[in-house]
Every structure is written in C-alpha cells, then in structure tokens.
Motif scaffolding. Sequence first.
Motif, mmCIF file in Angstrom:
data_model
loop_
_atom_site.group_PDB
_atom_site.id
_atom_site.type_symbol
_atom_site.label_atom_id
_atom_site.label_comp_id
_atom_site.label_asym_id
_atom_site.label_seq_id
_atom_site.Cartn_x
_atom_site.Cartn_y
_atom_site.Cartn_z
ATOM 1 N N LYS A 41 0.824 -1.198 0.000
ATOM 2 C CA LYS A 41 0.000 0.000 0.000
ATOM 3 C C LYS A 41 0.867 1.261 0.000
ATOM 4 C CE LYS A 41 -3.939 -2.092 2.418
ATOM 5 N NZ LYS A 41 -4.829 -2.010 3.613
ATOM 6 N N GLY A 42 0.267 2.356 -0.440
ATOM 7 C CA GLY A 42 0.955 3.641 -0.410
ATOM 8 C C GLY A 42 1.814 3.892 -1.642
ATOM 9 N N THR A 43 2.481 5.037 -1.630
ATOM 10 C CA THR A 43 3.349 5.458 -2.737
ATOM 11 C C THR A 43 4.792 5.115 -2.424
ATOM 12 O OG1 THR A 43 1.853 7.279 -3.300
ATOM 13 C CG2 THR A 43 4.096 7.411 -4.142
ATOM 14 N N LEU A 44 5.458 4.446 -3.352
ATOM 15 C CA LEU A 44 6.855 4.043 -3.174
ATOM 16 C C LEU A 44 7.772 5.227 -3.473
ATOM 17 C CD1 LEU A 44 9.045 1.806 -2.817
ATOM 18 C CD2 LEU A 44 8.837 1.395 -5.286
ATOM 19 N N GLN A 80 5.810 -3.140 -16.845
ATOM 20 C CA GLN A 80 5.352 -2.961 -18.225
ATOM 21 C C GLN A 80 5.590 -1.544 -18.722
ATOM 22 O OE1 GLN A 80 1.406 -4.507 -19.137
ATOM 23 N NE2 GLN A 80 1.036 -2.802 -20.547
ATOM 24 N N GLY A 81 5.452 -0.570 -17.845
ATOM 25 C CA GLY A 81 5.658 0.815 -18.275
ATOM 26 C C GLY A 81 5.447 1.791 -17.136
ATOM 27 N N MET A 82 5.862 3.039 -17.386
ATOM 28 C CA MET A 82 5.698 4.107 -16.400
ATOM 29 C C MET A 82 5.061 5.313 -17.069
ATOM 30 S SD MET A 82 9.205 4.249 -14.174
ATOM 31 C CE MET A 82 10.090 2.767 -13.676
ATOM 32 N N SER A 83 4.184 5.977 -16.351
ATOM 33 C CA SER A 83 3.555 7.185 -16.868
ATOM 34 C C SER A 83 4.491 8.373 -16.699
ATOM 35 C CB SER A 83 2.252 7.455 -16.117
ATOM 36 O OG SER A 83 2.531 7.908 -14.798
ATOM 37 N N THR A 84 4.119 9.494 -17.285
ATOM 38 C CA THR A 84 4.810 10.744 -17.006
ATOM 39 C C THR A 84 4.331 11.248 -15.642
ATOM 40 O OG1 THR A 84 3.073 11.945 -18.193
ATOM 41 C CG2 THR A 84 5.033 11.332 -19.447
ATOM 42 N N PHE A 85 4.877 12.368 -15.205
ATOM 43 C CA PHE A 85 4.481 12.914 -13.916
ATOM 44 C C PHE A 85 2.999 13.284 -13.888
ATOM 45 C CE2 PHE A 85 8.895 14.562 -12.530
ATOM 46 C CZ PHE A 85 9.070 13.452 -11.717
ATOM 47 N N GLY A 86 2.349 12.963 -12.765
ATOM 48 C CA GLY A 86 0.996 13.414 -12.520
ATOM 49 C C GLY A 86 1.014 14.420 -11.390
ATOM 50 N N GLU A 87 -0.084 14.550 -10.702
ATOM 51 C CA GLU A 87 -0.183 15.498 -9.602
ATOM 52 C C GLU A 87 0.832 15.170 -8.514
ATOM 53 O OE1 GLU A 87 -3.564 17.186 -6.455
ATOM 54 O OE2 GLU A 87 -4.108 15.763 -8.028
ATOM 55 N N ASN A 89 4.034 15.301 -8.809
ATOM 56 C CA ASN A 89 5.187 14.607 -9.398
ATOM 57 C C ASN A 89 5.189 13.111 -9.079
ATOM 58 O OD1 ASN A 89 6.048 16.929 -10.582
ATOM 59 N ND2 ASN A 89 7.874 17.193 -9.328
ATOM 60 N N VAL A 90 4.002 12.526 -9.072
ATOM 61 C CA VAL A 90 3.867 11.081 -8.857
ATOM 62 C C VAL A 90 3.724 10.388 -10.210
ATOM 63 C CG1 VAL A 90 2.381 9.256 -7.918
ATOM 64 C CG2 VAL A 90 2.837 11.313 -6.565
ATOM 65 N N ARG A 91 4.440 9.282 -10.385
ATOM 66 C CA ARG A 91 4.341 8.468 -11.593
ATOM 67 C C ARG A 91 3.578 7.183 -11.283
ATOM 68 N NH1 ARG A 91 10.026 8.047 -14.725
ATOM 69 N NH2 ARG A 91 8.611 7.741 -16.482
ATOM 70 N N VAL A 92 2.856 6.700 -12.272
ATOM 71 C CA VAL A 92 2.118 5.446 -12.127
ATOM 72 C C VAL A 92 2.836 4.364 -12.926
ATOM 73 C CG1 VAL A 92 -0.056 4.241 -12.503
ATOM 74 C CG2 VAL A 92 -0.065 6.640 -11.790
ATOM 75 N N VAL A 93 3.206 3.298 -12.240
ATOM 76 C CA VAL A 93 3.900 2.174 -12.867
ATOM 77 C C VAL A 93 2.899 1.054 -13.114
ATOM 78 C CG1 VAL A 93 5.771 0.511 -12.649
ATOM 79 C CG2 VAL A 93 6.001 2.776 -11.631
ATOM 80 N N LYS A 106 -2.751 -7.157 -14.868
ATOM 81 C CA LYS A 106 -1.897 -5.990 -14.623
ATOM 82 C C LYS A 106 -2.468 -5.172 -13.466
ATOM 83 C CE LYS A 106 -4.118 -2.941 -18.023
ATOM 84 N NZ LYS A 106 -3.892 -2.100 -19.223
ATOM 85 N N VAL A 107 -1.554 -4.485 -12.763
ATOM 86 C CA VAL A 107 -1.951 -3.605 -11.664
ATOM 87 C C VAL A 107 -1.121 -2.331 -11.745
ATOM 88 C CG1 VAL A 107 -2.621 -5.489 -10.116
ATOM 89 C CG2 VAL A 107 -0.267 -4.622 -10.083
ATOM 90 N N LYS A 108 -1.525 -1.329 -10.984
ATOM 91 C CA LYS A 108 -0.817 -0.054 -10.955
ATOM 92 C C LYS A 108 -0.137 0.127 -9.600
ATOM 93 C CE LYS A 108 -2.813 1.147 -14.895
ATOM 94 N NZ LYS A 108 -2.070 1.262 -16.178
ATOM 95 N N ARG A 109 1.025 0.808 -9.633
ATOM 96 C CA ARG A 109 1.698 1.173 -8.404
ATOM 97 C C ARG A 109 2.245 2.583 -8.554
ATOM 98 N NH1 ARG A 109 6.523 -2.062 -5.006
ATOM 99 N NH2 ARG A 109 6.029 -0.988 -3.041
ATOM 100 N N LYS A 110 2.103 3.408 -7.528
ATOM 101 C CA LYS A 110 2.556 4.792 -7.590
ATOM 102 C C LYS A 110 3.968 4.930 -7.026
ATOM 103 C CE LYS A 110 -2.049 6.880 -7.277
ATOM 104 N NZ LYS A 110 -2.922 7.804 -6.507
ATOM 105 N N ILE A 111 4.769 5.779 -7.701
ATOM 106 C CA ILE A 111 6.122 6.059 -7.216
ATOM 107 C C ILE A 111 6.385 7.559 -7.272
ATOM 108 C CG2 ILE A 111 7.003 3.828 -8.034
ATOM 109 C CD1 ILE A 111 8.452 5.418 -10.262
#
Length: 275
Positions: A41-44, A80-87, A89-93, A106-111
């Motif tokens: 859980k949470g943002t890495l 599989q991939g990473m998004s650009t920066f969101g709100e 400066n968080v990226r979604v992996v 597939k699942v999403k993880r925030k970094i």
Amino acid sequence: MNNKVRNGIIFLVIVALYGGFLLYDTHKPQTGSSPVIKVPKGTLTLDTGMDQTATNQAILEGVKATDKEDGNITKKVFVQGMSTFGEGNVRVVTLGVFDKDDNYTKVKRKIKYTNYSAPQLYLNKALVYSKVNSKAQFADYMSAYSCVDGDLSSQVKVIREYEQDKNHYVTFAVTDSTGTQSSITLKAYQTSRKQTVNINLDTYLMRVKVGTEVNAKKHIDSITMDDMDYSSLKNQVDINTDYDKNTPGTYEFIYRVKTSNDDYGLTKLVVIVEE
C-alpha cells in the motif's frame, strides 16, 4: 489467370486467414483462472541515483503474484511501463504477469522521487561553425543527462532558430520519461575565417551561482595544430567577455589566438549565472 491476379488472390486469402486467427485468439475461451498481483500500500519513494535495473528491482520489492493453477508466480511479474508525472510529481507504474496459460493480469503502483531535477543540457564543443558548414547539425553540439533516464543526448532537438540584432540563436530542448522538458537558447557564432588552431576547453557550458568569479584561462585544456600540442600558445590567447557575476543571465567568453604565421583559432565558453 495471370500472375498478378493469382498473387492478389493469395494475398487476400492470407489476410483473411490471419484475421480469422486474430478473431479466434481474441474470443477463445480462457483456460484456467487469471493471476492475482498484490502490491504494498501507499506510494513508493525512490532515489533518482539508481539505474533502470535497480529501479525495477525496487518497484518489484514486496510485490506478490499467485495463480490458482500455477501457485506462486511472483518471479514472473515485470514492469510494463511508467507514466509521465501526474499530480505531485507522482508516476504510475504498470506491473504485469502471465500464467502458463497466457492469462494476463496488470496492476498499478505509484512512485515518486526524493531528489528529482529536470534534465540538463550541455555543450560538447563550442557553438562555432564556419560559413562553409552553415548547415551544421546543431543538435550534434549538445548532450543531455536525466537523473532518472541517464544519457539523453540522442533525444536533443533543435526547436527554434532565429536571427536577432544580426546574431544567430538556436534553441535546444530535451524531454525525459517523466514528461519534463528542459530548453536552452544559445548564440551560434559563424566565422568565415579558416581555423588552423584548436583551442580545447575542459568545458563549454557552465552554470554558476550569482557572485561566482570565473577564471576563463584556467578552462583552456590544450591547444593543438595538426594534432600536435601547442600549449605554449596559451599565454597568447585573448579572452573577451561582458561577464557580470552579480547579474543572472547567459554570458560568453570568446577565446582567440593568432600566431606569427597567421594561424588562427577561436572558441567560446558559455556561462549561465543563476540565482
């Protein structure tokens, strides 16, 4: 039936068969259950100093994947991939995994990063070109580095060229995988005089803080002619500049040397004064 018609019919048959296969593959019944991926859980939070392998390892740490038929398939999980920066400066992996029956989940993880900074642009050599070579590929003069992607030199682009007060300016830009763009506008110096002396500097672009003194002569790395060392000419190099250490802006130090045999060389150092 001529060859052209025959080949056309064969092509249409192949396309129809391939289309049928894709339709079947898309709608064929699933074999077994889909895998399940669980992420912490949470943002890495990650350090930008890691290379891609270390980054992926950190992202996969604590991730678990199971399948009803295959059991523990955690080792098969991949980034599989990473998004650009969101709100913020968080990226979604996006993480993915296949089981042995090719069922995919597939699942999403925030970094986010602890010490991110925008990509930096550097000069590989002085932005000086001859009249003969006026169509120089200006992007070749630049290199770029990203704290998350490493070397981005091949992705540097020239996004604008223009004339102002009889000077030629070039704007360079580069964007890293976070979607952050950095750009810089520099003056390109055109010379019609043949240069036979090479004044080589240890850097061609510096960024300094307000109030910093610059000893331009110390940045002369070597002087050569016909691949031979002529460092003895160092004291004959004239350096001109309008540098003001107390005012933010972009300044140039112009280096010139001329020998008694009329051999000539010119280069320049760009210094950017920042707050």
